[in-house]
Design a protein around this motif. Structure first.
Motif, PDB file in Angstrom:
ATOM      1  N   VAL A 190       0.876  -1.163   0.000  1.00 44.80           N
ATOM      2  CA  VAL A 190       0.000   0.000   0.000  1.00 44.80           C
ATOM      3  C   VAL A 190       0.919   1.220   0.000  1.00 44.80           C
ATOM      4  CG1 VAL A 190      -1.726   1.310   1.274  1.00 44.80           C
ATOM      5  CG2 VAL A 190      -1.835  -1.196   1.242  1.00 44.80           C
ATOM      6  N   HIS A 191       0.728   2.112  -0.977  1.00 43.29           N
ATOM      7  CA  HIS A 191       1.540   3.320  -1.085  1.00 43.29           C
ATOM      8  C   HIS A 191       0.722   4.492  -0.572  1.00 43.29           C
ATOM      9  CE1 HIS A 191       4.709   1.656  -3.873  1.00 43.29           C
ATOM     10  NE2 HIS A 191       3.825   0.676  -3.769  1.00 43.29           N
ATOM     11  N   ILE A 192       1.315   5.290   0.307  1.00 38.34           N
ATOM     12  CA  ILE A 192       0.617   6.416   0.922  1.00 38.34           C
ATOM     13  C   ILE A 192       1.439   7.670   0.676  1.00 38.34           C
ATOM     14  CG2 ILE A 192      -0.279   7.372   3.081  1.00 38.34           C
ATOM     15  CD1 ILE A 192      -0.153   4.373   4.131  1.00 38.34           C
ATOM     16  N   GLY A 193       0.825   8.677   0.061  1.00 37.40           N
ATOM     17  CA  GLY A 193       1.540   9.919  -0.190  1.00 37.40           C
ATOM     18  C   GLY A 193       0.682  10.878  -0.995  1.00 37.40           C
ATOM     19  N   HIS A 194       1.165  12.094  -1.134  1.00 38.66           N
ATOM     20  CA  HIS A 194       0.431  13.129  -1.872  1.00 38.66           C
ATOM     21  C   HIS A 194       0.700  13.008  -3.369  1.00 38.66           C
ATOM     22  CE1 HIS A 194      -0.948  15.250   1.662  1.00 38.66           C
ATOM     23  NE2 HIS A 194       0.253  15.079   2.172  1.00 38.66           N
ATOM     24  N   GLY A 195      -0.345  13.182  -4.163  1.00 37.05           N
ATOM     25  CA  GLY A 195      -0.212  13.216  -5.608  1.00 37.05           C
ATOM     26  C   GLY A 195      -0.020  11.867  -6.278  1.00 37.05           C
ATOM     27  N   LEU A 196      -0.231  10.788  -5.561  1.00 40.76           N
ATOM     28  CA  LEU A 196       0.001   9.464  -6.135  1.00 40.76           C
ATOM     29  C   LEU A 196      -1.091   9.022  -7.104  1.00 40.76           C
ATOM     30  CD1 LEU A 196       1.341   7.444  -3.078  1.00 40.76           C
ATOM     31  CD2 LEU A 196       2.628   8.480  -4.940  1.00 40.76           C
ATOM     32  N   LEU A 197      -2.273   9.550  -6.959  1.00 42.60           N
ATOM     33  CA  LEU A 197      -3.395   9.093  -7.769  1.00 42.60           C
ATOM     34  C   LEU A 197      -3.101   9.189  -9.265  1.00 42.60           C
ATOM     35  CD1 LEU A 197      -6.193   7.951  -7.365  1.00 42.60           C
ATOM     36  CD2 LEU A 197      -7.094  10.265  -7.447  1.00 42.60           C
ATOM     37  N   ARG A 198      -2.514  10.288  -9.678  1.00 43.91           N
ATOM     38  CA  ARG A 198      -2.204  10.471 -11.100  1.00 43.91           C
ATOM     39  C   ARG A 198      -1.050   9.579 -11.554  1.00 43.91           C
ATOM     40  NH1 ARG A 198      -3.868  15.546  -9.450  1.00 43.91           N
ATOM     41  NH2 ARG A 198      -5.524  16.426 -10.746  1.00 43.91           N
ATOM     42  N   GLN A 233     -12.599  10.175 -11.476  1.00 46.05           N
ATOM     43  CA  GLN A 233     -12.278  10.726 -12.792  1.00 46.05           C
ATOM     44  C   GLN A 233     -10.794  11.036 -12.916  1.00 46.05           C
ATOM     45  OE1 GLN A 233     -14.677  10.685 -15.270  1.00 46.05           O
ATOM     46  NE2 GLN A 233     -12.813  10.884 -16.474  1.00 46.05           N
ATOM     47  N   THR A 234     -10.169  11.461 -11.831  1.00 47.48           N
ATOM     48  CA  THR A 234      -8.721  11.715 -11.852  1.00 47.48           C
ATOM     49  C   THR A 234      -7.970  10.436 -12.178  1.00 47.48           C
ATOM     50  OG1 THR A 234      -8.946  13.497 -10.240  1.00 47.48           O
ATOM     51  CG2 THR A 234      -6.759  12.526 -10.486  1.00 47.48           C
ATOM     52  N   LEU A 235      -8.381   9.329 -11.566  1.00 54.25           N
ATOM     53  CA  LEU A 235      -7.729   8.047 -11.812  1.00 54.25           C
ATOM     54  C   LEU A 235      -7.998   7.562 -13.239  1.00 54.25           C
ATOM     55  CD1 LEU A 235      -5.984   5.825 -10.631  1.00 54.25           C
ATOM     56  CD2 LEU A 235      -8.062   4.781  -9.705  1.00 54.25           C
ATOM     57  N   VAL A 236      -9.230   7.676 -13.692  1.00 56.36           N
ATOM     58  CA  VAL A 236      -9.568   7.289 -15.067  1.00 56.36           C
ATOM     59  C   VAL A 236      -8.748   8.118 -16.053  1.00 56.36           C
ATOM     60  CG1 VAL A 236     -11.398   7.338 -16.822  1.00 56.36           C
ATOM     61  CG2 VAL A 236     -11.872   6.415 -14.542  1.00 56.36           C
ATOM     62  N   ASP A 237      -8.680   9.429 -15.841  1.00 51.23           N
ATOM     63  CA  ASP A 237      -7.908  10.305 -16.733  1.00 51.23           C
ATOM     64  C   ASP A 237      -6.432   9.926 -16.765  1.00 51.23           C
ATOM     65  OD1 ASP A 237     -10.245  11.678 -17.283  1.00 51.23           O
ATOM     66  OD2 ASP A 237      -9.758  13.404 -15.996  1.00 51.23           O
ATOM     67  N   ALA A 238      -5.887   9.511 -15.623  1.00 50.84           N
ATOM     68  CA  ALA A 238      -4.480   9.092 -15.570  1.00 50.84           C
ATOM     69  C   ALA A 238      -4.254   7.846 -16.414  1.00 50.84           C
ATOM     70  CB  ALA A 238      -4.053   8.849 -14.127  1.00 50.84           C
ATOM     71  N   PHE A 239      -5.182   6.896 -16.346  1.00 46.83           N
ATOM     72  CA  PHE A 239      -5.061   5.698 -17.174  1.00 46.83           C
ATOM     73  C   PHE A 239      -5.198   6.039 -18.650  1.00 46.83           C
ATOM     74  CE2 PHE A 239      -5.560   3.145 -13.332  1.00 46.83           C
ATOM     75  CZ  PHE A 239      -4.691   2.092 -13.616  1.00 46.83           C
ATOM     76  N   VAL A 240      -6.140   6.901 -19.000  1.00 50.34           N
ATOM     77  CA  VAL A 240      -6.328   7.298 -20.393  1.00 50.34           C
ATOM     78  C   VAL A 240      -5.063   7.981 -20.917  1.00 50.34           C
ATOM     79  CG1 VAL A 240      -7.637   8.819 -21.943  1.00 50.34           C
ATOM     80  CG2 VAL A 240      -8.841   7.386 -20.272  1.00 50.34           C
ATOM     81  N   ALA A 241      -4.476   8.857 -20.119  1.00 49.33           N
ATOM     82  CA  ALA A 241      -3.237   9.537 -20.521  1.00 49.33           C
ATOM     83  C   ALA A 241      -2.097   8.549 -20.735  1.00 49.33           C
ATOM     84  CB  ALA A 241      -2.842  10.577 -19.472  1.00 49.33           C
ATOM     85  N   ALA A 242      -2.141   7.414 -20.027  1.00 51.90           N
ATOM     86  CA  ALA A 242      -1.117   6.379 -20.175  1.00 51.90           C
ATOM     87  C   ALA A 242      -1.456   5.395 -21.299  1.00 51.90           C
ATOM     88  CB  ALA A 242      -0.949   5.631 -18.862  1.00 51.90           C
ATOM     89  N   GLY A 243      -2.563   5.633 -22.000  1.00 52.02           N
ATOM     90  CA  GLY A 243      -2.922   4.793 -23.134  1.00 52.02           C
ATOM     91  C   GLY A 243      -3.854   3.637 -22.825  1.00 52.02           C
ATOM     92  N   HIS A 244      -4.498   3.670 -21.654  1.00 52.77           N
ATOM     93  CA  HIS A 244      -5.427   2.597 -21.264  1.00 52.77           C
ATOM     94  C   HIS A 244      -6.758   3.223 -20.858  1.00 52.77           C
ATOM     95  CE1 HIS A 244      -2.137  -0.305 -21.061  1.00 52.77           C
ATOM     96  NE2 HIS A 244      -1.440   0.654 -20.483  1.00 52.77           N
ATOM     97  N   THR A 245      -7.850   2.695 -21.371  1.00 50.08           N
ATOM     98  CA  THR A 245      -9.168   3.146 -20.932  1.00 50.08           C
ATOM     99  C   THR A 245      -9.697   2.104 -19.962  1.00 50.08           C
ATOM    100  OG1 THR A 245      -9.559   4.245 -23.037  1.00 50.08           O
ATOM    101  CG2 THR A 245     -11.487   3.803 -21.663  1.00 50.08           C
ATOM    102  N   PRO A 246      -9.735   2.428 -18.665  1.00 49.75           N
ATOM    103  CA  PRO A 246     -10.144   1.420 -17.685  1.00 49.75           C
ATOM    104  C   PRO A 246     -11.655   1.216 -17.662  1.00 49.75           C
ATOM    105  CG  PRO A 246      -9.737   3.489 -16.576  1.00 49.75           C
ATOM    106  CD  PRO A 246      -9.382   3.697 -18.030  1.00 49.75           C
ATOM    107  N   LEU A 247     -12.029   0.022 -17.290  1.00 49.38           N
ATOM    108  CA  LEU A 247     -13.416  -0.306 -17.013  1.00 49.38           C
ATOM    109  C   LEU A 247     -13.657   0.076 -15.558  1.00 49.38           C
ATOM    110  CD1 LEU A 247     -16.011  -1.789 -17.974  1.00 49.38           C
ATOM    111  CD2 LEU A 247     -14.955  -3.892 -17.136  1.00 49.38           C
TER     112      LEU A 247
END
Length: 119
Positions: free
Chosen positions: A27-35, A65-79
């Protein structure tokens, strides 16, 4: 939960606490990790044809939406799949609904699923 004390790592200028849990997971805990979740998953060697985010409606409304956007930016559209908040959602009925949702969307053995919660 592990009895080991958390370790600290530096990641992109910020401090990250890493807690070891059952089965060798972390488990990783820290600021700004979501993206950074997609890049962290790929850096950890996770090779998935699909990513699935499971979260309760409240947490997803705040951070999803922040997490979904991060995956999309990395080339993956998550379900995604959202459940009602609270302990009642931790049951076999929701497990079945999640599995059915994944099967309907043709998830396969190399699908990576993450449960997302705020604690």
């Amino acid at each position: 939960m592990s009895t080991e004390s958390p370790t600290k790592r530096r990641r992109n200028g910020g401090e990250v606490r890493v807690v070891q849990v059952i089965g060798g997971s972390e488990v990783h805990i820290g600021h700004g990790l979501l993206r950074k979740v997609p890049e962290m998953a790929l850096a950890a060697g996770i090779k998935a044809s699909r990513f699935v985010i499971v979260s309760d409606e409240t947490v997803f409304g705040l951070y999803g939406q922040t997490l979904v956007d991060a995956f999309v930016a990395a080339g993956h559209t998550p379900l995604t799949f959202q459940v009602k908040p609270g302990e009642n959602s931790k049951c076999r009925m929701y497990k079945q609904q999640i599995e059915d949702h994944m099967l309907e969307h043709r998830c396969q053995r190399d699908t990576c699923m993450a449960e997302w919660s705020a604690t």
